[in-house]
Write a protein that holds these residues in place. Structure first.
Motif, mmCIF file in Angstrom:
data_model
loop_
_atom_site.group_PDB
_atom_site.id
_atom_site.type_symbol
_atom_site.label_atom_id
_atom_site.label_comp_id
_atom_site.label_asym_id
_atom_site.label_seq_id
_atom_site.Cartn_x
_atom_site.Cartn_y
_atom_site.Cartn_z
ATOM 1 N N ALA A 46 0.859 -1.196 0.000
ATOM 2 C CA ALA A 46 0.000 0.000 0.000
ATOM 3 C C ALA A 46 0.889 1.238 0.000
ATOM 4 C CB ALA A 46 -0.908 0.006 1.225
ATOM 5 N N LEU A 47 0.321 2.337 -0.466
ATOM 6 C CA LEU A 47 0.981 3.637 -0.404
ATOM 7 C C LEU A 47 0.473 4.359 0.836
ATOM 8 C CD1 LEU A 47 0.503 4.628 -4.134
ATOM 9 C CD2 LEU A 47 2.628 3.875 -3.050
ATOM 10 N N LEU A 48 1.354 5.078 1.504
ATOM 11 C CA LEU A 48 0.971 5.849 2.676
ATOM 12 C C LEU A 48 1.024 7.324 2.301
ATOM 13 C CD1 LEU A 48 0.254 5.851 5.721
ATOM 14 C CD2 LEU A 48 2.702 6.031 6.172
ATOM 15 N N VAL A 49 -0.109 8.007 2.447
ATOM 16 C CA VAL A 49 -0.196 9.422 2.097
ATOM 17 C C VAL A 49 -0.569 10.215 3.341
ATOM 18 C CG1 VAL A 49 -1.317 11.154 0.649
ATOM 19 C CG2 VAL A 49 -0.878 8.847 -0.265
ATOM 20 N N VAL A 69 -0.031 14.848 0.453
ATOM 21 C CA VAL A 69 -1.047 15.631 -0.235
ATOM 22 C C VAL A 69 -1.887 16.255 0.870
ATOM 23 C CG1 VAL A 69 -3.001 15.650 -1.823
ATOM 24 C CG2 VAL A 69 -1.129 14.023 -2.203
ATOM 25 N N ALA A 70 -1.775 17.556 1.031
ATOM 26 C CA ALA A 70 -2.481 18.235 2.128
ATOM 27 C C ALA A 70 -3.987 18.232 1.896
ATOM 28 C CB ALA A 70 -1.983 19.661 2.259
ATOM 29 N N ALA A 89 -2.811 12.061 -8.856
ATOM 30 C CA ALA A 89 -1.521 12.239 -9.521
ATOM 31 C C ALA A 89 -0.385 11.617 -8.705
ATOM 32 C CB ALA A 89 -1.257 13.724 -9.757
ATOM 33 N N LYS A 90 -0.418 11.765 -7.384
ATOM 34 C CA LYS A 90 0.651 11.247 -6.517
ATOM 35 C C LYS A 90 0.671 9.719 -6.462
ATOM 36 C CE LYS A 90 3.221 14.413 -4.519
ATOM 37 N NZ LYS A 90 3.248 15.103 -3.275
ATOM 38 N N VAL A 91 -0.515 9.099 -6.429
ATOM 39 C CA VAL A 91 -0.569 7.638 -6.231
ATOM 40 C C VAL A 91 -0.679 6.875 -7.540
ATOM 41 C CG1 VAL A 91 -1.511 7.898 -3.909
ATOM 42 C CG2 VAL A 91 -3.074 7.485 -5.837
ATOM 43 N N GLY A 92 -0.869 7.580 -8.652
ATOM 44 C CA GLY A 92 -0.884 6.913 -9.947
ATOM 45 C C GLY A 92 -2.225 6.369 -10.388
ATOM 46 N N GLY A 93 -3.293 6.807 -9.795
ATOM 47 C CA GLY A 93 -4.614 6.374 -10.249
ATOM 48 C C GLY A 93 -5.551 6.040 -9.112
#
Length: 156
Positions: A46-49, A69-70, A89-93
């Motif tokens: 997983a991605l952590l944002v 990403v605020a 945009a940051k996570v790619g979809g």
């Protein structure tokens, strides 16, 4: 490369979080405790944002390697109207498995809801947040949260 019709296979813990979220009527995929979030993030599942403000990340600390990403900006925490576009945009979809982290888990829940309404299918809230809930003495980080759990973090 999987076809667009193939179903994403999630770790069992995320399937359980999704089922609990559906039972609770949550509009997003679910909530995960900090320890599970770290396990999924550090293993690449997983991605952590981090959705806190840039100032919070800089002065309070952040998880190494996490994306940013605020959800809201400035001292007044004005809602970021570009949040969903920036997240995509940051996570790619919108199909990416994304874990959202804020200070206590409240803003990240709102961000997860907004992302889900915009079509994200695998967005989860990190419960307890980075600093945890505020206690009776107006302190954070004494009972729960990412840092309280002893998970990796750094400060600029």
């Amino acid at each position: 490369m999987p076809s667009e019709t193939s179903e994403l296979v999630l770790p069992q813990a995320l399937e359980e979080a999704r089922e609990a979220a559906q039972q609770a009527g949550l509009p997003y995929a679910g909530g995960v405790p900090p320890q599970l979030a770290w396990q999924l993030f550090s293993s690449g599942e997983a991605l952590l944002v981090d959705v806190r403000s840039g100032e919070e990340r800089k002065f309070v600390g952040h998880v190494p390697g996490s994306l940013h990403v605020a959800w809201a900006t400035g001292t007044a925490l004005t809602r970021n109207p570009r949040f969903v576009r920036e997240l995509e945009a940051k996570v790619g979809g919108k199909e990416a498995v994304v874990l959202l982290l804020c200070r206590s888990g409240k803003r990240s829940a709102l961000a997860a809801e907004a992302a889900a309404k915009a079509g994200f299918t695998q967005v989860y809230n990190v419960l307890e947040g980075f600093e945890g809930e505020i206690d009776a003495q107006q302190h954070r980080g004494v009972a729960d949260g990412w840092r309280f759990r002893g998970l990796p973090w750094e400060q600029d």
